[in-house]
Structure formats: C-alpha cells, structure tokens
Design a protein around this motif. Structure first.
Motif, PDB file in Angstrom:
ATOM      1  N   ALA A  62       0.847  -1.182   0.000  1.00 56.82           N
ATOM      2  CA  ALA A  62       0.000   0.000   0.000  1.00 56.82           C
ATOM      3  C   ALA A  62       0.888   1.240   0.000  1.00 56.82           C
ATOM      4  CB  ALA A  62      -0.904  -0.002   1.217  1.00 56.82           C
ATOM      5  N   HIS A  63       0.301   2.360  -0.352  1.00 51.64           N
ATOM      6  CA  HIS A  63       1.042   3.613  -0.334  1.00 51.64           C
ATOM      7  C   HIS A  63       1.564   3.863   1.086  1.00 51.64           C
ATOM      8  CE1 HIS A  63       1.813   7.925  -0.559  1.00 51.64           C
ATOM      9  NE2 HIS A  63       1.937   7.733  -1.866  1.00 51.64           N
ATOM     10  N   LYS A  65       1.737   6.211   2.898  1.00 47.47           N
ATOM     11  CA  LYS A  65       1.027   7.091   3.813  1.00 47.47           C
ATOM     12  C   LYS A  65       0.056   6.330   4.702  1.00 47.47           C
ATOM     13  CE  LYS A  65      -2.969   8.838   1.247  1.00 47.47           C
ATOM     14  NZ  LYS A  65      -3.418   9.908   0.379  1.00 47.47           N
ATOM     15  N   TRP A 107      -3.755  -1.968  -5.185  1.00 44.54           N
ATOM     16  CA  TRP A 107      -4.169  -0.832  -4.381  1.00 44.54           C
ATOM     17  C   TRP A 107      -4.516   0.328  -5.294  1.00 44.54           C
ATOM     18  CZ3 TRP A 107      -5.165  -1.112   0.657  1.00 44.54           C
ATOM     19  CH2 TRP A 107      -4.572  -2.138   1.403  1.00 44.54           C
ATOM     20  N   SER A 110      -3.467   6.448  -4.037  1.00 45.59           N
ATOM     21  CA  SER A 110      -3.656   6.745  -2.619  1.00 45.59           C
ATOM     22  C   SER A 110      -4.644   7.871  -2.385  1.00 45.59           C
ATOM     23  CB  SER A 110      -2.311   7.088  -1.991  1.00 45.59           C
ATOM     24  OG  SER A 110      -1.799   8.260  -2.595  1.00 45.59           O
ATOM     25  N   ALA A 114      -7.682   3.966   1.154  1.00 46.03           N
ATOM     26  CA  ALA A 114      -7.145   2.600   1.141  1.00 46.03           C
ATOM     27  C   ALA A 114      -8.136   1.675   0.451  1.00 46.03           C
ATOM     28  CB  ALA A 114      -6.869   2.146   2.570  1.00 46.03           C
TER      29      ALA A 114
END
Lengths: 292, 1169
Positions: A62-63, A65, A107, A110, A114
C-alpha cells in the motif's frame, strides 16, 4: 544486482519492492510470503508470513502514507492484509468475499483512500475499502464470465477525484474498463475491449499522467495489446495496437509499467522479460531484455 | 542404493529399513524389510557374488547389518557386524572373495570382515587421525585395498597391518570417493570437495596424479564405467545440473576442465548415487552385456537410463566381442527377491500384523511423513501411481498450451489406469495387482442383491488383461467369484454386461476398467461415450481444462453414488460436499489460471524485480528413453501424487470421504493446485531436508554457483537496474534545484548537475533555458542592431553543441519574447520531453519557467526564497555531488569582493549612453532578484547585495564612475580580491555574464583591457528598493499561451510523487508549491494537499486543538500518520511530527510551511502537543 534464489520451496508467483525500494515481498505456492530487506546488493530475510491456505498469487504494497501495509491474495479465496509495526508483522484484516481463487490485487491510487481491487476466478471483482475504524466496505460485482485474472487502477483523474476507473482482464478474453458510479455505489462497465483470442492474463494501466491513457494487456494468445485513449477527448475510442506485430514465442504472463517514463516490461512463458518503449513515432520498440 | 548383480532388483536403504524393487516390474509394490533406525544409512551394498546373490549389507551408525533377503522379511538379518566405535561410512564387498568385506568409519579404522566369523573383524587398519570416508578393494590384487581419509588416500596390504603401503596426498579437501581401475591394479580415481577428479597410478607416483579434471562442482563420486575403455562417471555432490557426467580419460594427461562425453541429465535434485545395471546372455562366449544406468536422487526419483548404441560406440564398447581367453562373465540367476519368500503360516501372520499397523510412511530424508495409510493395497496404488514409463514421466512438464488437453486424461498404461481407478474409487479393494502379468483381483460392494433392492452385496471380480490391451482384440476377461448372496443369473448378467462395456471401450482403444467398475458399483454406464467427447468444446482455448470438466461430471456422479451407498440410496447428489472439510465450493470447474512462470515488476526507482521459476524439465526431453527406460518414484514418496496424475487425483481427492478425509486437509490445495500446474512442486516433499541445504547455499558466498543456474535453483528473484531506460533520473533529482536563486542560475546549476552525470542532452537543454531565462529589458531590443553580433556568436557556440538541429537552426536570439526564442523553443522543448515521457524534465522545466512567469505578477506567493536542499540521506554518491554543486553557483556571491549595486533606472539614466543603461538595468534586475531573495531568506540586509552578472560590465561602469555616487549614497565598501576575473570564475559564469553583455564589440574589448588593471573598489547598495518597480520592465514569457497549465500541474504532481518515492520529501514539497500558489484554487489535489493530508480547515474560532487532532492525520513532511508528538501551526493548521518539524525548520532552515501553503508558520505561533 540482487539475486535471491530458492527463497521459497514452491513456485514464486510475485515479487514486489516497496515504495522506497527497501523491502521485497515475495509469495509462493508454499503458501508463504517472505519479506526481504534489500540494501544495495545485500538482502536479508526479515519475515515469513504464513496464513494463507493455498498458493499465494500476488502481493501488493500500500502507499506508505497508510503505513507499512502489504496485501496478499491466494488460491484459498482470501485476501489478507499485513502490517508491520515496530518490526513486527501481523495480519490485521482479512477479506473473503470471493468463492474461488483470488488472482490479483491492486491498491488504488492513494488519493482515493485505502482501496483494494481484488479479482477472482469466480468471475467477480471486488473493491474493498479499509476505513480508519478498521471496518471494511466492499463493492462486489460480476465482471467476466469465467474468471477475472487481473485488474489495475487508472491514475487519478485530476479534475474529478470521484471519477475512478479501473481495467480488468478475464477468461472471456476481454479487457473491460470500469467506472465508479457513485449513485449506484458500484462499478459499471464503460468499455469491453476485444482483441485477444485467449485468456487475458494481466492488465496494467500506466500510472503516467500523460496526454494519453495507456493500458497494456498480456494474454495467453501470445500477444500484448497496448490500448490508448486521449485523456482530453472523452469521446474518443480506445485505440488498439499490438505491442509487436508477430506473436511472442510463448504465452505472456505479466505486464508492468514503470512509474515514470512509460517503459513496459513483459514477462513470458519462455522465461524472458522484454522491455518496451514507445519511440517518438508512436511505435513500440524493444528497449531491453532480461533472460533467466 | 545398490543393484543386484543379476540386474533385476535394486535395493534402497533408509531409516525405515530396506526397500527391494524389482526393476523389471516396477509396478509391483517394493518389498520392505523393516529396520527402524534413527541413523541415516550411509551405504548399502548388494553382494556381487553368485554364491551369495541374496546378501545385502547396509549400515546403521556404527554397525553393519548383513541381510539375507532370501529369508523372510522379519527375519532377514543374518549378521550384525559391530566393531566400529563410530558411524560407518562405506562398505565394500571383496571383488573375488564372497565372504570378505571391508568397512570404514569415522573412527578412522578400516576393518575387514569374514562373514563366516562375523563376531570380530579379521583385519584392521587405521589412519588414527582422520576419519575414513571410503574403502575399496582392488579388483585385481585381492590383498590390496585403498581407503580415503580426509584429503589423503592410504593403500593397504591385507597382509601388512600396521603401516600403509602408500600414502597419496591427493586433494585439498575431503575425498568423497575412490575407485580402482578394473584393468590396471595400480590405478585408481579419487574425487573430492576441492572440485577435482584425479587419476593416480600409485606405482608411478604418489605425489602427482596422471590426470586431473577440474570441475565446477564438488564431486561426490567418480567411478569407472564397467564398459568401454578408460571411462569414468562423475557425479556432483551438489550443483552440476544434478547430472551424471561420463568422461573419457584414456589418453589424457596433466590437467583439464570437465569435458564430458555424455551427460545424463534430468534429476531436479542432486543425484545421490549412480550404479550400472547389466544383463547378458547366459554362458555366452561373447561380451554381450547390456547396460543401463540407474540413478537415484534427492528429488526422490529413481531413474533408469538406457544406454544407446551411440553411447557404446562413443566409448569403444563393442558388443558381442569375444571374451578374452580364460575370462567369462558370471551368470546370475535372474530372479527377483522382491516377493516374500515362502514362509510358514505363523510367520505370515506376523508379517501381516507388521504391515497392517505401520503408518507414517516417511522418506529416509525425513521428508513429509504425514501421509497416513491404512492398508496395503492403497499403499500399492500409490506406489503404482508414482511410476512413469518412458516419455510419460516427462509429459506434463511442457507448458505449451497448444498441446491437446485430452491426452492427459487418458492413462498411458494399465498401471496408471489401475492407480487412477484406485484413487477414484476408494471403496474398491484391490486384493491383487500384478501389472506385469495383467492380473487384478478386486472386491467391492455392489447393489446386486436379488432379495433386497437397496442392499449391497460383496462381489469379487478377477480381471485378466491381455498384453495388447486396450485394443479390439485385447479385451480383458472377467470372472466373478460365486457367493451365496449373488445369484447365478445375476452373476451371468453382470459378467455379460461388463464384458460388453469392456468390448465397447476396447474397440475404441480406450481403457475400460473405470466404466466396468462403475457398472459393478451399480452405476449406469452410458456406452455412447463418444457423444460425451463431442460435447467438449473444440477450442481448447475457451476452456482449457475441459478434461476436468468431464471428470467433474463423473465426480458428481460418483460422489452421488457414494453418498447413496452411505445413506442408503437417496438421490441426494451433493451431500458429498459437506463431508469434505475445508473444501472450496468450487464452480463447475476451477478456472484458476495457470500460475505465471515468471514476472517482472517495475519499482519506482527504475529497477526491475524479476522472478523466474526455471523450467529445466523441458531440457530433459532431449534425453531419449528407450523401451526399457522408465523412472521410478521412490517408494518413500508414495504419498505425493505425480504430475501426470493430477487431473484424476483431483476428483479422487475431492470425492473421497473415507480414510483420505484427513489427508485431504493437508493435501487438497496441493492437489488442486497441481491440477493446473503441469510443473511440479516437487520440492514440497523434500522440503524438510533441502530447505536448510539450499538456504545455506544461497546465503553463503557461493552466490556464483546459484547464479550459474544450476538445477538447484527452483526459483530466482533478481533485481535488475534499468534506470537507464527511465528518463527521470534519481541522481539528478538529488542535485536539481528549483528554488533559491534566479531562474537562469538555477538552470545553469541544473545544467551542471546533468553534465556531471553525463546527460548531455539534458544539460544542453538547461543551458538553453538559462540563456532564455536571463531577464532582459526592452531597451535592449532597441539596441539590438548593435549588440546582435556578439550574441549570435555566443548562441552559435551554444547551439553547435546541441544535437537537435532544428533548435540550432532556428534559435537565433536569446530573449524570451522572441517567437523563436522563448515561446517557440520552450514549447518545442516541452513537446520533445513530452514525447520522451520525461516527467522529470517536464516538471523541472515547468517549475523553472513558472517562477519566471510569476515574477511579473503581483504574487509573492511563489516561494523562491527557500534555500537549497541538500539531501541528508546519502542514498547514492550523489550527495557529494550535490554538495559540491551547492557551492559552485554560490561562489560569485561569496566572492563578491567587488560588488556593484547599480540601481540605474532606465528612465533616469539620461546622462548615460544607451548601452550603459541597458547594462545597468540588467544588473539592477539581477541584483534585485538577489536582494529580494536575501530579504526573504531572512539574511540581514547589511551585507552587500551582490550581483555576479554585473561583473562583466565593470568596464562600462568604470566609465560612468563619476555618476555613481549620485545613485549610491551609501557606503563604499572596502573589498579585497584584486582579480575578479581569476580562474575561479567558471566558464559558465563567463558565459552567463557574456550573455548579459549587450554592449558592443567595443565594450568587450574594453572588458578585456579592464582585466589587466586592478579595479576600483566601489560598492553600491540599493536602498528602498521596494519602491522600485523594475518588474514592469522585465520582459518575461507567457507560459499560459504555450502549455496547458493543468498539464504542467499534472507533471509536477507526478514528479512530486516520484520524488517522494526517492526519499526526497523536501524536494517534493518544493515542486508541489508551484501547484498551490493561488489561494483561490480548489482543485481536488489542492484539497488532498491541504486537507486530507493534514489539517482540515474548520471554523476559525474553534481553538480546540484536541478536537481537530482527530481530523488531521498525516504529517506534512513525511506523509505518515501522526500519532504522538505533533506541531500545529496556528495560522495554516498544518501539522507535522515533532521530529519532522525539527528537520524542516531547523535543519533545512525552511521559512514556509511544509505543506506548501505558503504560510510563514514561524511568524505565527506553533503549538507543540
């Protein structure tokens, strides 16, 4: 060059570096996911994640962040979400909406939050939204009749963040473009692109925000098709272009766009990876090759 | 492993005991002689003597067990030789004397035994120091034997106990194998971990070998081949493609690398042993021996390799050559010891007892032992299913999708058919399976009771398969045992029907066992099987696994039948599902695609992660298999189904509800998975043992070997550097600047950065831009007529170095407003980089030009004042580069020994000539820019505002020196550096300066002259420059007209995300600042930028920070979630981690909010919470 051999006891199905290029996640038929720390030419196994009950097809970071989050999908029909905190990996979420093998996960950009796109052999796709409070919102829809093999998100639409698009490829030999319909809270098919004569094994929407959209679809019919569309002109049709005029020597497994520069990597059944770049005349040229 | 001298049987030894396999009837279950031991068996040898054809010796730690397999299995141990104190490593039968054998052990002793008095050894020799790894009797001299100890070989005479005859310091590492020559009693071969094989003649020299072969793998065994001249087989202990190499060494001397004449390749794991199986006619006077290589490997395959005539030819083995006088081949009884010898009845009970209770049938390597077996016959089925004859062993390894899928569903021979059926119908009891004779006895319960329609009765059917089965004339014969339950009419009817079915199938050359069994189990069997074939889609691409679909249909029928038999004939077909725990509710067939064999995934940094699952199997097919060639699965791996079997296995595993249920949990996924993957997961069976081994292999220094693509590599992950293909360069990003100087200087700086890393195109582009970006004044346009020439010269100089011809031809003028200059060129440049998809250039250019553009606007929002960021993280060597660059453009500032601060307003310069006014206005412009940046940076204004651009104009200023005081009422600063034109001025500075010179040739001469005399040290300083309105005179380009602004923003966003991935959050923020200059902007990115990641602007009067903390989540600096210590700006409400804030404000000396909102947070209150 980092070379890791026999990381797994079974076939390897995916290997992805995280956003910073520090961690490598691999997954395999041995039902495990391994996390390697990669530093220069050295690597170190830092974790083996177990939890799936079947071969693990794909992993996806995932990103950053969202934290250090890894998603994995498996033949057992489940998607597991793993998180590292303080050096400890744990399984923080599980989604099991699918009735059959989940073949790919991806994903969303972003900006959308999420969001995880899962495609499954039960013919359905799902987009799971992981919310702050730990709950999940899932949208499931029927996508391809026999099974969905791959899915990929479009880069975020600048003018309208709600206008989300994604592309899927399935066993019906089609490449379908889906648009999020906020009113119905589902994804509606916008385009069904025909061109392949066998299962589409991978689709990849180029993350580059250029004047054109680029989608690459790799198929078992030994072809790769580049689908392009003008970003500005909404009504223009998707243009089809064969990546190479003759067929590839073997089935095409994977397609991957570089983060920038629109370089396409195609891996095939002959265990070769070829790199492609569009030249200034709009023709695709081979820019490199990696042999096993 | 050892093969009997008659060539019929092979014996395998493991921790569970001995397994005797009849190589002529591999379908028969192996004979198992129990000997449970926790020790790995080091060696097993079959006696090579005719007089003791049934004798086998195996090791069990420090003991040697002598078996006589002519005796019943439970009582087969003839002697136990126990005299060694530590583990025995090797056994060798005496080649001539049937009762003699030698053993050697880690205790460094070599013992020789006479089996007539097994209580104690008859000879013993010792090296005392090093444990022994091998012992071998000389083939010719019966008294000589050799033993290998660590890295040396000792040659002993049996009659001379204490000292060795010879000592050969053979190798540099442990010796793994030695072998005497059969022809010459002085010759022997040794092989070792030092990756060499050496040939010795100990009568010639014990110091130097006659010949040395260097291999690229440690050698486990090097043995003479029993046929041909001077040929040896070499077996690697690891690596070496898991092959056996055959080498001719006859006429070779000195040293050489491995040049095999033939390679037996096919195992997927290291070969554990290789032996030769030989057959010849009895009493023949010619040498008509036939050979077959038997190998057995850690992949649990036992393979037989036929030796083709061309191999014989190659190795000078002439068949049917008359034997030399006096020598004759020993004849052996060609009988197998696999069948149990006849025993008395009590014994057999005991055996059965034994066999009935065994479980945990695990491999000697300690592999998976979880496959629980409940009875012998099932076990036997597994055994059969492990056997592949001829090509079939290799069939499914090919991933070729064009291959018909139908083929796979058809068994290839009776053995396979039996095992298919056996797995499919667990309710059948195979009482006897003899594939070689084609005889089966099966018992089952079928609904054939004449009284009770629902009752099942026991029937036993014996089937004889003719040799040419299945064919029209090769129809099997059925016979049903008579029982009291089965009425005679029914029996006849059953026989007739099953014969009918069999005939029908055999006519079509199809295997008929399955339909017959289905019929006997009470299922209706359709005889129009051809129809069902046609139902299958013709295009294999649509549904590649139609074979499975068909099978699945059967499966539901079968399961229906089964559940019927359990729940007494209810028609509930799907009741089976609940009985299989953990089973996926599968769709009608499993459409899970075949796993991808390899893949390549880009990383943000421009590396390519590739993974491969090597398919060595394809190459195996190049080895031709004759009629006899077959490969055996090791009995110890019976639990694991083989590839060919997979489709069928699927149905059986899914339908089995009985004893297999437990195993299903474990194996199900494996099996299901395998149904789709022709290539094997062999590894899983041997994973236990191999994982460690491989691991050490891959982690130790020997990466070279793993790179060499030995067959060890079941899978490889590699990361390739393909940054050269990605136009956006990380190293450039580290050096680039977008803020903190005048645009032209920034462009110059960037050009230098690009040049440093060798990107000439990019450097040239930056240079062009820097020329373009020099702020020029319109007065100059009028002076154009005069000043054009030197400029053109200069530009020509620039453009000549530029590759793009069109630019060179068209670029004639340097000021931005010119249609060929600013608008056209930048447009072209942008277009070019757009086509090249170089997001970095696009974004950087847009930033540099953007600043230029907004300078004539009112907006001071553009943060041109942030200082240059030097990355703290030293990810690449670029750190040094960037710091050094950092210095260069600054140099003029530091060196501002002579600094002028002209503030000549064009309008005011009435008393000057025109060129003068041009010059001064240029300098005024630049100085203003500098001074402005100084002000913003917060550096005190007291230091002199410098202007490097002005330096070239010194001469002209000198001329107007008189008039200067009126403009500079402030102090005339003292200054040092006498020579401003010293070498310290980089060429680019010169160029830059020259570019600004709009003076005439004459002035340039003046300039030259002026370098010679020391300059007046005059200092000018601008006061109240805010009141100056020089910007009005600056001509700048209009970006809007040339490029789509939105597009540029997109580029910047994308580049910013790239920078983020590259670990340059500050650079990212800087780039993004260009996107968020306008307060009124409300695009989504803007919201994302300011709102989602960070502080959500609420009503201004709410000062409850705790409340707001819940809203804001992400630190603006690192974009990670904020949990603990947070700093919040009270003005813009953007947040940062306390540490990040520290970094941003203190270390980076930033003046503005990291979010890029333009807020000067430091001027407001920052709340730390």
């Amino acid at each position: 060059m980092v070379t890791i051999s026999n990381a797994h006891d079974g076939l390897i199905h995916d290997a992805v570096l995280d956003y910073y290029g520090k961690r490598l996640a691999t997954c395999s038929s041995d039902k495990t996911i391994k996390i390697f720390q990669v530093e220069g030419d050295d690597y170190k196994l830092i974790e083996t994640l177990q939890g799936h009950e079947g071969p693990v097809w794909q992993v996806s970071w995932a990103h950053p962040k969202f934290g250090i989050i890894l998603a994995s999908c498996s033949y057992d029909g489940k998607v597991l979400i793993w998180k590292e905190e303080g050096g400890v990996w744990s399984n923080i979420a599980e989604c099991s909406v699918h009735q059959a093998s989940v073949n790919s996960i991806s994903w969303a950009p972003s900006e959308y939050g999420a969001l995880l796109l899962c495609t499954s052999s039960d013919g359905k796709c799902s987009v799971v939204e992981f919310q702050e409070d730990g709950s999940q919102k899932t949208i499931v829809w029927q996508a391809h009749s026999i099974g969905v093999n791959a899915g990929s998100w479009a880069p975020p639409q600048k003018e309208n963040i709600q206008e989300r698009r994604l592309v899927t490829g399935g066993c019906d030999n089609l490449v379908k473009i889906w648009r999020y319909d906020a009113a119905q809270n589902t994804y509606v098919v916008e385009e069904a692109l025909t061109g392949h004569t066998d299962w589409v094994r991978d689709v990849a929407w180029s993350p580059s925000l250029l004047s054109k959209y680029y989608i690459a679809s790799a198929s078992q019919d030994r072809t790769v098709i580049i689908w392009t569309k003008n970003v500005a002109d909404k009504m223009s049709p998707w243009k089809k272009q064969l990546l190479r005029q003759d067929k590839f020597p073997d089935v095409c497994w994977r397609a991957s766009w570089s983060m920038s520069g629109n370089v396409l990597a195609i891996s095939g059944g002959d265990n070769k990876v070829t790199l492609w770049k569009e030249n200034l005349n709009g023709q695709w040229e081979q820019a490199g090759e990696v042999d096993q | 492993m050892s093969v009997a001298p008659n060539g019929r049987d092979a014996v395998l030894a493991g921790r569970k005991g001995l397994f005797v396999i009849d190589l002529d009837d591999p379908f028969a279950a192996p004979r198992w002689l129990h000997h449970e031991t926790s020790w790995e068996v080091a060696d097993v040898q079959w006696s090579p003597h005719k007089s003791k054809p049934s004798w086998i010796v195996s090791t069990s730690n420090q003991k040697a067990m002598v078996w006589n397999i002519a005796r019943p299995s439970h009582d087969a141990i003839e002697h136990v030789l126990h005299s060694h104190t530590r583990a025995i490593t090797d056994i060798n039968f005496h080649p001539n004397h049937p009762e003699l054998l030698a053993t050697c052990s880690v205790d460094s002793f070599v013992l020789s035994w006479d089996l007539r008095c097994p209580q104690s050894p008859i000879h013993q020799w010792a090296d005392w120091r090093a444990g022994s790894s091998q012992v071998k009797w000389n083939y010719i001299d019966p008294n000589i034997l050799a033993s290998a100890h660590d890295s040396h070989i000792l040659i002993w005479d049996a009659r001379k106990g204490a000292l060795p005859l010879h000592r050969i310091n053979a190798h540099e590492a442990r010796i793994n194998g030695i072998d005497w020559s059969r022809e010459n009693k002085h010759r022997l071969i040794s092989c070792s971990n030092d990756m060499s094989v050496k040939f010795w003649s100990y009568n010639v020299s014990c110091d130097t070998p006659t010949y040395t072969i260097h291999t690229d793998f440690p050698v486990a065994r090097a043995r003479h081949v029993p046929f041909g001249d001077h040929i040896c087989g070499i077996m690697p202990s690891r690596g070496g493609n898991n092959s056996v190499y055959i080498v001719k060494y006859g006429d070779k001397e000195q040293e050489s690398n491995l040049r095999p004449s033939y390679i037996f390749k096919g195992h997927t794991e290291p070969v554990k042993d290789f032996v030769w199986r030989t057959r010849h006619h009895e009493n023949s006077s010619v040498d008509d021996r036939e050979f077959q290589l038997v190998t057995w490997s850690a992949d649990c395959d036992l393979r037989l390799w036929p030796i083709n005539q061309d191999i014989y030819d190659n190795f000078n083995y002439v068949k049917n050559k008359p034997l030399p006088q006096g020598i004759h081949l020993q004849d052996f009884d060609y009988r197998s010891y696999r069948p149990e010898p006849p025993t008395s009845s009590e014994n057999s009970v005991i055996i059965r007892h034994h066999r009935g209770h065994r479980d945990a049938y695990s491999s000697p390597g300690g592999g998976r032992g979880s496959f629980t077996l409940y009875n012998d016959q099932f076990n036997h089925l597994n055994w059969i299913s492990g056997i592949k004859v001829g090509q079939s062993a290799f069939q499914n390894v090919d991933n070729d999708f064009n291959r018909g899928f139908n083929d796979d569903t058809q068994p290839l021979n009776l053995g396979e058919e039996v095992s298919n059926v056996g797995h499919k119908f667990p309710r059948l009891r195979f009482e006897k399976i003899s594939v070689s004779t084609g005889n089966l006895v099966i018992s089952l319960n079928g609904p054939w009771s004449s009284d009770n329609k629902d009752g099942l009765i026991f029937i036993r059917v014996e089937i004889d398969f003719p040799e040419n089965y299945p064919s029209k004339n090769g129809c099997p014969k059925f016979s049903l045992e008579q029982t009291h339950e089965l009425s005679e009419t029914k029996r006849q009817e059953l026989l007739k029907n099953s014969r009918e079915i069999a005939e029908k199938y055999c006519e079509a050359r199809k295997f008929c066992l399955e339909p017959c069994m289905r019929f006997l189990l009470g299922e209706r069997v359709s005889l129009d099987f051809t129809d069902s074939d046609e139902e299958l889609p013709l295009d294999p691409y649509v549904i590649p696994y139609e074979g499975e679909t068909a099978k699945n249909d059967e499966f539901s029928e079968v399961s229906g039948l089964e559940s019927a038999s359990i729940s007494t004939a209810s028609e509930n077909v799907d009741s089976d599902e609940g009985l299989v725990p953990g089973d996926l509710k599968k769709p009608s067939f499993d459409s899970t695609p075949v796993p991808k064999g390899c893949g390549a995934i880009w990383t943000p940094s421009g590396h390519l992660v590739c993974f491969f699952n090597p398919k060595e199997a394809k190459k195996e097919q190049t080895i031709k298999f004759g009629q006899q060639g077959f490969s055996l699965m090791n009995p110890l791996r019976m639990g694991i189904p083989d590839n060919d079997r997979l489709e069928l296995e699927l149905t059986s595993s899914a339908s089995s509800t009985s004893s297999l249920a437990n195993d299903l949990d474990i194996l199900q996924y494996d099996r299901l998975y395998r149904t789709n993957i022709p290539e094997v997961l062999r590894g899983s069976a041997v994973a236990g043992t191999l994982a460690n081994h491989n691991y050490s292999l891959s982690t130790d220094r020997s990466q070279g070997t793993s790179n060499s693509r030995s067959k060890h590599n079941r899978n490889i992950v590699k990361i390739y550097d393909f940054t050269r293909l990605i136009p956006a360069k990380m190293e450039l990003a580290y050096g680039y600047r977008v803020l903190g100087d005048t645009p032209e200087n920034l462009a110059q700086h960037n050009a230098l950065v690009a040049e440093k890393y060798g990107y000439k195109d990019i450097a040239n582009c930056w240079k062009l831009l820097s020329i373009l970006l020099v702020k020029d004044v319109e007065v100059d346009t009028s002076a154009n007529g005069i000043s054009a020439n030197p400029q053109n010269e200069l530009i020509d100089k620039f453009t000549r170095s530029i590759d793009r011809d069109d630019v060179a031809l068209n670029y004639r003028f340097y000021w931005g407003s010119h249609p060929f200059g600013g608008q056209w060129l930048t447009h072209e440049l942008m277009k070019y980089y757009e086509a090249k998809e170089d997001i970095q250039m696009l974004a950087m250019m847009s930033c540099i030009l953007y600043e230029h553009n907004t300078n004539d606007k009112r907006s001071p929002e553009i943060p041109i004042n942030t200082s240059y960021f030097v990355p703290v993280v030293s990810r690449t060597s670029s750190t040094e580069g960037s710091t050094s660059f950092h210095g260069i453009p600054q140099r003029p500032h530091m060196q501002s020994a002579v600094s002028f601060n002209a503030r000549t307003l064009p309008g005011n310069a009435t008393n000057m000539n025109r060129s003068m006014s041009t010059l001064s206005s240029i300098s005024a412009d630049s100085s203003l820019k500098n001074s402005e940046s100084h002000r913003r940076r917060g550096i005190k204004q007291s230091n002199t505002t410098t202007n490097d651009n002005q330096i070239p104009h010194i001469p002209s200023i000198v001329t107007i020196e008189g008039s200067l005081p009126q403009y500079s009422p402030s102090s005339v600063a003292s200054s040092a550096a006498s020579n401003v034109f010293s070498h310290s001025f980089d060429k680019f500075m010169m160029n830059n300066g020259n570019a600004n010179v709009s003076g005439s040739q004459q002035q340039r001469q003046q300039l030259k002259v002026s370098t010679d005399f020391s300059l007046p040290q005059v200092k000018l300083q601008i006061l109240n420059k805010e009141s100056l309105d020089l910007y009005d005179n600056v001509h700048s380009m209009d970006m809007e007209g040339m490029m789509d602004k939105e597009k540029l923003k997109l580029y910047r966003i994308e580049y910013a995300s790239l920078l983020f991935f590259w670990g340059l959050p500050v650079s990212r923020a800087k780039i993004l600042q260009f996107n968020y200059t306008d307060e009124s902007e409300t695009s989504d990115e803007y919201i994302e930028h300011r709102g989602e990641i960070g502080w959500i602007k609420q009503s201004q009067d709410s000062y409850n920070y705790r409340d707001r903390l819940r809203e804001m989540k992400k630190c603006h600096y690192c974009l990670l979630q904020v949990k603990k210590r947070v700093t919040v700006c009270t003005h813009c409400h953007h947040i940062m981690h306390a540490e990040c804030a520290m970094k941003w404000w203190e270390r980076e000396k930033m003046m503005e909010c990291a979010s890029g909102c333009g807020c000067h947070c430091l001027e407001y209150k920052i709340v730390d919470m």
